[in-house]
Write an enzyme that holds these catalytic residues in place. Structure first.
Site, PDB file in Angstrom:
ATOM      1  N   LYS A 110     -11.822  58.469 -32.684  1.00 30.55           N
ATOM      2  CA  LYS A 110     -11.607  57.095 -33.145  1.00 30.55           C
ATOM      3  C   LYS A 110     -11.730  56.131 -31.967  1.00 30.55           C
ATOM      4  CE  LYS A 110      -8.246  58.088 -36.845  1.00 30.55           C
ATOM      5  NZ  LYS A 110      -8.963  57.529 -37.992  1.00 30.55           N
ATOM      6  N   ARG A 159      -8.252  65.786 -45.570  1.00 34.85           N
ATOM      7  CA  ARG A 159      -8.659  66.530 -46.770  1.00 34.85           C
ATOM      8  C   ARG A 159      -8.824  68.025 -46.460  1.00 34.85           C
ATOM      9  NH1 ARG A 159     -13.710  62.738 -47.497  1.00 34.85           N
ATOM     10  NH2 ARG A 159     -12.248  61.445 -46.317  1.00 34.85           N
TER      11      ARG A 159
HETATM   12  N1  BES Z   1      -5.724  59.094 -41.093  1.00 43.01           N
HETATM   13  C1  BES Z   1      -6.974  58.520 -41.405  1.00 43.01           C
HETATM   14  C2  BES Z   1      -6.881  57.466 -42.505  1.00 43.01           C
HETATM   15  C3  BES Z   1      -6.179  56.198 -42.132  1.00 43.01           C
HETATM   16  C4  BES Z   1      -6.866  55.177 -41.525  1.00 43.01           C
HETATM   17  C5  BES Z   1      -4.840  56.026 -42.424  1.00 43.01           C
HETATM   18  C6  BES Z   1      -6.226  54.008 -41.190  1.00 43.01           C
HETATM   19  C7  BES Z   1      -4.201  54.858 -42.088  1.00 43.01           C
HETATM   20  C8  BES Z   1      -4.891  53.849 -41.482  1.00 43.01           C
HETATM   21  C9  BES Z   1      -7.956  59.591 -41.871  1.00 43.01           C
HETATM   22  O1  BES Z   1      -7.791  60.840 -41.309  1.00 43.01           O
HETATM   23  C10 BES Z   1      -9.310  59.119 -41.497  1.00 43.01           C
HETATM   24  O2  BES Z   1      -9.582  59.033 -40.338  1.00 43.01           O
HETATM   25  N2  BES Z   1     -10.116  58.817 -42.493  1.00 43.01           N
HETATM   26  C11 BES Z   1     -11.431  58.346 -42.285  1.00 43.01           C
HETATM   27  C12 BES Z   1     -12.349  59.134 -43.188  1.00 43.01           C
HETATM   28  C13 BES Z   1     -13.793  59.016 -42.856  1.00 43.01           C
HETATM   29  C14 BES Z   1     -14.059  59.578 -41.480  1.00 43.01           C
HETATM   30  C15 BES Z   1     -14.605  59.732 -43.902  1.00 43.01           C
HETATM   31  C16 BES Z   1     -11.457  56.869 -42.631  1.00 43.01           C
HETATM   32  O3  BES Z   1     -10.783  56.467 -43.578  1.00 43.01           O
HETATM   33  O4  BES Z   1     -12.107  56.118 -41.928  1.00 43.01           O
HETATM   34 MN    MN Z   2      -8.825  61.069 -39.458  1.00 45.95          MN
END
Ligand code: BES
Ligand code: MN
Ligand code: ZN
Length: 506
Positions: free
Chosen positions: A279, A353
């Site tokens: 990230k 997931r």
């Molecule tokens: N933990 C994150 C989702 C999230 C993002 C929760 C911001 C709270 C605030 C999750 O693991 C994630 O990174 N999801 C990605 C999925 C994508 C890579 C398909 C997302 O939502 O960007």
């Molecule tokens: Mn994630």
């Protein structure tokens, strides 16, 4: 490497007591809960005891801008007598939601005070009175590792009366326990990840199981490998702090074969860096709370016996730390989940997931429940869909289950908005020639994530809660404090302690 000892502390909350009849003296601070229709019936008599004309006081304060909207407060000092302050607190139209706000406002104003005597509307209904107690507990929450300028401790005691001789302590007690689940989930989520790893979460669950009448089982990394939990292992393999699967079991007294059985599956990512699909800095901050769903499952489980839940419940917390390293899982890897289904990884940041798939597969294949509900901060996309701090996302394969959860959302104040599973439109997005599915794709992110999980639930009635949209509060506001909210615990506890949580399902 210096490892800090745990700073975790179980909630310190004010005593919240019901007092039949008006006290002759009461605490040095009297709180008068004011609705949009005016003062409580017993305000006349209370005013006489205090030597204050409360009608006149309210009039003057209203002229000065006090509106009685839920959670607004104004303090009025008294210069003679034993009582030295009257605090007016608004409760709007007197709904449960508004009383929850009022309770939180009182908790904030009451910090550092030994006792508050609180006058509420006569005959206040059970839901509103319970919500008031929840608000007092949640408004008392604070978390800090500051060594200077620490916040004041919570009020010692909040005593409520409506002036009548009624006994209402049981209603307050239920509110205290539900508020405490919210507090616990919030404290789990706000704890920094240099302290909190999968083993830490398992230790907290084990402690709570012992004190709240639950069975507990924890899989370490060796046992996870032996049993084939490939998703949890893959996500956790980049961290020096190994993953855990935590199982908590609640069996109500007198349970039989006919007792309905619910399994909760929670996402317990104790830190989400994104892994090798790292990230950016702005997106990583606050990812300590990526175990909010798992923490809420632990907190919920801890309240079931005290509240006399009538259903059997198993909580599964799928916990790992998602880190980049030489041992981390990669994009293009194919992992084999519990029970054998395969997933091609395209983005190591879609890790939630992967761990949840293992939990769901274990739930439906081994536990065979009547209902399975998963809870997580699964996608950023749900925040785009539903905005911030309004609704959590709800997906379900069963309408009665969706309705029962949505109703628990309204009652608890953790509200849900139902989203479409839309399999026909989007199923193709999660397919790949290489494996049974792929973990990330273009398209509507929350829906494709839900569809990915659906493949692991067989024919079991299933609901999926994606709560990223209500997992972080921007400010101290009503029952929320700035930062992690610990979303979901009050919702699930409320649902599971209704008379028939599984009514109409299947
Ligand atoms: N933990 C994150 C989702 C999230 C993002 C929760 C911001 C709270 C605030 C999750 O693991 C994630 O990174 N999801 C990605 C999925 C994508 C890579 C398909 C997302 O939502 O960007
Ligand atoms: Mn994630
Ligand atoms: Zn995540």
């Amino acid at each position: 490497m210096a490892r800090r000892t745990s700073t975790f502390a179980y909630p310190t909350i004010p005593a919240v007591d019901w007092q039949p009849g008006l006290p002759v003296h009461g605490a040095p601070t009297w709180v008068i809960v004011v609705g949009s229709d005016g003062l409580p019936a017993a305000a006349k008599e209370a005013g006489q005891r205090l030597g204050v004309d409360l009608d006149r006081l309210l009039e003057v304060q209203q002229e000065a801008g006090f509106s009685a909207s839920a959670g607004s407060t104004v303090a009025y000092p008294l210069l003679s007598g034993e009582v030295n302050e009257v605090l007016l607190v608004g409760a709007g139209a007197g709904t449960a939601k508004e009383l929850r706000h009022a309770g939180a406002a009182i908790a904030r104003s009451g910090r550092g005070k030994d006792e508050l005597t609180t006058l509420v509307a006569e005959g206040i209904d059970d839901q509103a009175l319970q919500a008031f107690a929840e608000g007092v507990v949640l408004g008392s929450f604070s978390y800090t590792l500051k060594t200077v300028d620490k916040p004041k401790p919570v009020a010692g005691r909040v005593t409520l009366t409506d002036g009548s001789t009624a006994e209402r302590q049981a209603v307050l007690d239920r509110g205290i326990v539900i508020g405490r689940t919210g507090w616990l989930a919030r404290e789990f989520a706000i704890t920094p990840s240099n302290e909190k790893d999968p083993a830490w979460l398992a230790a907290r669950a084990t402690e709570l199981a012992a004190s709240t009448g639950l069975e507990v089982k924890v899989w370490d990394e060796k046992q996870l490998a032996a049993d084939g939990f490939g998703g949890i292992l893959a996500v956790g393999q980049g961290s020096t702090r190994p993953p855990r699967l935590i199982r908590l079991d609640y069996v109500p007294a007198g349970a039989t074969d006919k007792t309905p059985y619910v399994v909760l599956v929670g996402k317990g990512i104790t830190y989400d860096t994104g892994g090798l699909s790292l990230k950016p800095r702005e997106g990583m901050v606050s990812m300590k709370r990526d175990m909010t769903g798992g923490g809420s499952v632990i907190a919920t489980m801890s309240a079931l016996r005290e509240l006399g839940a009538k259903v059997r419940v198993t909580g599964l917390i799928c916990s790992a730390e998602n880190m980049p390293s030489g041992s981390a899982y990669r994009p293009d890897d194919v992992i084999r989940h519990y029970g054998g289904r395969t997933t091609e990884v395209k983005n190591t940041d879609a890790e939630g997931r992967l761990v949840m798939a293992d939990g769901l597969a274990y739930a439906v294949q081994e536990l065979k429940p009547d209902v399975v509900v998963d809870i997580s901060t699964l996608t950023g996309a749900i925040k785009v869909s539903l905005g911030a701090m309004l609704y959590g996302g709800l997906f379900a394969t069963d309408d009665a289950l969706a309705d029962n959860l949505a109703e628990a959302g309204r009652v608890s104040g953790e509200e849900l908005w139902r989203m479409p599973l839309a399999a026909e439109q989007y199923q193709d997005l999660i397919s790949t020639p290489i494996a049974d599915s792929v973990n990330s794709s273009k398209g509507p992110g929350s829906i494709t994530a839900a569809l990915f999980l659906k493949a692991f639930t067989g024919n079991t009635p299933w609901a999926h809660l994606d709560l990223s949209s209500i997992a972080e509060s921007p400010a101290d506001r009503h029952e929320y404090s700035a930062g992690a909210t610990g979303a979901g615990a009050r919702l699930l506890t409320t649902w599971l302690t209704t008379d028939a949580p599984t009514a109409g399902i299947g």
